[in-house]
Design a protein around this motif. Structure first.
Motif, PDB file in Angstrom:
ATOM      1  N   LEU A   1       0.830  -1.201   0.000  1.00 29.70           N
ATOM      2  CA  LEU A   1       0.000   0.000   0.000  1.00 29.70           C
ATOM      3  C   LEU A   1       0.868   1.256   0.000  1.00 29.70           C
ATOM      4  O   LEU A   1       0.540   2.247  -0.675  1.00 29.70           O
ATOM      5  N   ALA A   2       1.977   1.230   0.748  1.00 31.92           N
ATOM      6  CA  ALA A   2       2.879   2.379   0.747  1.00 31.92           C
ATOM      7  C   ALA A   2       3.482   2.600  -0.635  1.00 31.92           C
ATOM      8  O   ALA A   2       3.664   3.742  -1.077  1.00 31.92           O
ATOM      9  N   GLU A   3       3.784   1.513  -1.331  1.00 30.51           N
ATOM     10  CA  GLU A   3       4.290   1.631  -2.702  1.00 30.51           C
ATOM     11  C   GLU A   3       3.223   2.239  -3.616  1.00 30.51           C
ATOM     12  O   GLU A   3       3.509   3.111  -4.455  1.00 30.51           O
ATOM     13  N   GLU A   4       1.993   1.793  -3.439  1.00 29.23           N
ATOM     14  CA  GLU A   4       0.911   2.325  -4.270  1.00 29.23           C
ATOM     15  C   GLU A   4       0.680   3.811  -3.981  1.00 29.23           C
ATOM     16  O   GLU A   4       0.430   4.602  -4.901  1.00 29.23           O
ATOM     17  N   ARG A   5       0.782   4.208  -2.713  1.00 31.55           N
ATOM     18  CA  ARG A   5       0.621   5.617  -2.365  1.00 31.55           C
ATOM     19  C   ARG A   5       1.724   6.457  -3.000  1.00 31.55           C
ATOM     20  O   ARG A   5       1.493   7.591  -3.445  1.00 31.55           O
TER      21      ARG A   5
END
Length: 504
Positions: free
Chosen positions: A219-223
């Motif tokens: 999720l951090a990568e997607e953000r």
């Protein structure tokens, strides 16, 4: 400035092309697959199997079993001293000089005129012994016959009383050491079960947390990718990109560290179960639901049961008994030694000589000892005082330990209740987020974050329950009760008390 902005736009576009949303999902799937595929080939170690192996392979159990064996050997050594002992002695070979001729000659017990002696003894009890002595001589020159002496004697110590002797005490202490080591082994087995139960559940929780961390890292990568897209549209600043990149890198670093720590912890757990390195060892998944119920224990009853089952208190009482025996012996020592001996002697026993019987009473009185007996009495008195204080301190320590464990149980029960309420709150929040998403008020990402919060709250609840149950099991072991977890039992350390399975 314009050039740097163009370069960042070019790099962002290139990275965006390689990290579309479906690619992020694929990366998460590959990560989880890489976690599960190697383990799929390995067998599942169930909690029950781990508990069964703990009773055999846990280091504390192995140490306890070796202590029992060592204590048993010490007892056998003491008992061996009271069995029949025999020995033979002779001058095997030597050189002597003839003063008349000045010549040297070889002498041996196997030549004429040299004696061979056989001695035997049997300890019938403290202060009572039976001895046998056979002395055989080779035939002397010109006689043509050999001869010997046979002696049998029974000796009984009269003063000081044999029950105060070191020989009597050593046998008693050896027997007590065997019983103490067996009690400690029973306690070690119970503690091993509790230890493995706690660690197995903790590993299950940590494994579930790893999955959540993997999802959080994705999720951090997607953000971060989303922030890049917004930056291209002029909606965020470069500082926002730097913050998103930092959040992504921190999440990845935490995930790598957590995974390594998990593997190290699992390896240590496997070694304590005699499995070597964990490798691809898999654990059972956590149960979907976990229930618990608080227990009520009377503090005084718990303390009394713990005192009756404590090996430390038992050892302190035995030390006190030994100190009392030593003090009694020191008071009874007046310096007078006396013994009665009866026996028979047969000279030239191989030639049919008439036996000679004898009985004698021997006595020795030390009327001057330089004050040694007084010093020994004082030392015995001090040892007795220390033994009494040690017993009192051991009992106080047990009562304090039980009180602290009960206080810890109350606190852990409160933690379970807090975790349960937090889980209920997280579930209600998640349900509300689902409804809001259906009305288009919030995004699916917010719903996913709420769902993950429910999972984290459930893991916190499981941890709280495991901590409470492990503390209750440890208290049961302290009270000498038999421990039963998942059908695997450790025998009671006190007189057979049955307990119900406290596991969830």
């Amino acid at each position: 400035m314009t050039g740097r902005r163009a370069d960042r736009r070019m790099n962002a576009s290139r990275r965006r092309g390689s990290w579309a949303p479906w690619a992020v999902a694929l990366a998460v799937a590959v990560f989880l697959a890489g976690w599960a595929v190697p383990a799929a080939a390995a067998p599942v170690l169930t909690l029950q199997e781990a508990l069964q192996r703990a009773l055999v392979h846990h280091p504390s159990v192995i140490d306890g079993e070796q202590n029992v064996i060592q204590a048993g050997l010490a007892l056998e050594r003491e008992e061996a001293r009271r069995r029949l002992q025999a020995s033979a002695s002779a001058d095997v070979a030597g050189i002597r000089r003839n003063l008349l001729t000045g010549e040297y000659e070889l002498v041996s017990a196997f030549q004429q005129g040299e004696a061979i002696t056989v001695n035997g003894s049997l300890q019938l009890g403290p202060g009572t012994s039976l001895t046998v002595r056979l002395s055989e001589e080779a035939a002397s020159p010109g006689s043509g016959t050999s001869g010997g002496v046979a002696q049998v004697s029974l000796t009984r110590q009269l003063l000081p009383n044999p029950r105060h002797s070191e020989a009597a005490w050593s046998l008693t202490r050896a027997g007590e050491a065997v019983r103490e080591s067996e009690a400690r082994l029973a306690r070690a087995r119970a503690s091993a079960l509790v230890d493995v139960y706690r660690r197995y559940r903790s590993l299950q929780v940590e494994e579930a947390k790893l999955e959540l961390q993997a999802a959080a890292a994705a999720l951090a990568e997607e953000r971060y990718r989303e922030t890049l897209r917004q930056w291209e549209l002029g909606l965020v600043s470069e500082a926002d990109i730097a913050n998103a990149e930092l959040e992504r890198d921190r999440a990845q670093a935490n995930l790598v560290r957590a995974r390594r720590e998990f593997e190290l912890t699992k390896d240590a757990f496997a070694r304590d179960l005699g499995l070597g390195a964990a490798g691809g060892m898999r654990l059972e998944p956590l149960p979907a639901e976990t229930s618990w119920s608080p227990v009520t224990v009377d503090p005084e009853a718990a303390a009394q049961r713990a005192l009756a089952a404590s090996v430390d208190v038992l050892a302190a009482r035995r030390n006190l008994e030994a100190a009392e025996r030593r003090y009694e012996a020191a008071l009874a020592d007046t310096g007078l030694r006396a013994s009665l001996s009866v026996g028979v002697q047969v000279p030239r026993w191989s030639g049919g000589s008439t036996p000679e019987y004898r009985a004698s009473l021997g006595a020795t009185y030390d009327f001057l000892d330089g004050g040694a007996r007084q010093v020994e009495r004082r030392e015995a008195e001090l040892a007795l005082e220390r033994a009494r204080r040690a017993l009192e301190n051991a009992e106080i320590a047990i009562r304090t330990d039980v009180a602290r464990r009960l206080n810890e149980l109350d606190w852990l029960a409160a933690q379970v209740d807090f975790a349960r309420r937090g889980l209920e709150s997280a579930r209600r929040t998640y349900e509300a987020r689902v409804e809001q998403a259906a009305r288009g008020v919030i995004s699916e990402r917010t719903v996913e974050e709420s769902r993950r919060s429910v999972q984290e709250a459930y893991l916190a609840y499981v941890e709280a329950v495991v901590n409470y149950e492990a503390a209750w099991l440890e208290l049961q072991a302290v009270m000498g009760e038999g421990i039963v977890i998942e059908g695997v039992a450790a025998e009671s350390a006190s007189s057979g008390q049955n307990v119900k399975d406290p596991s969830p």
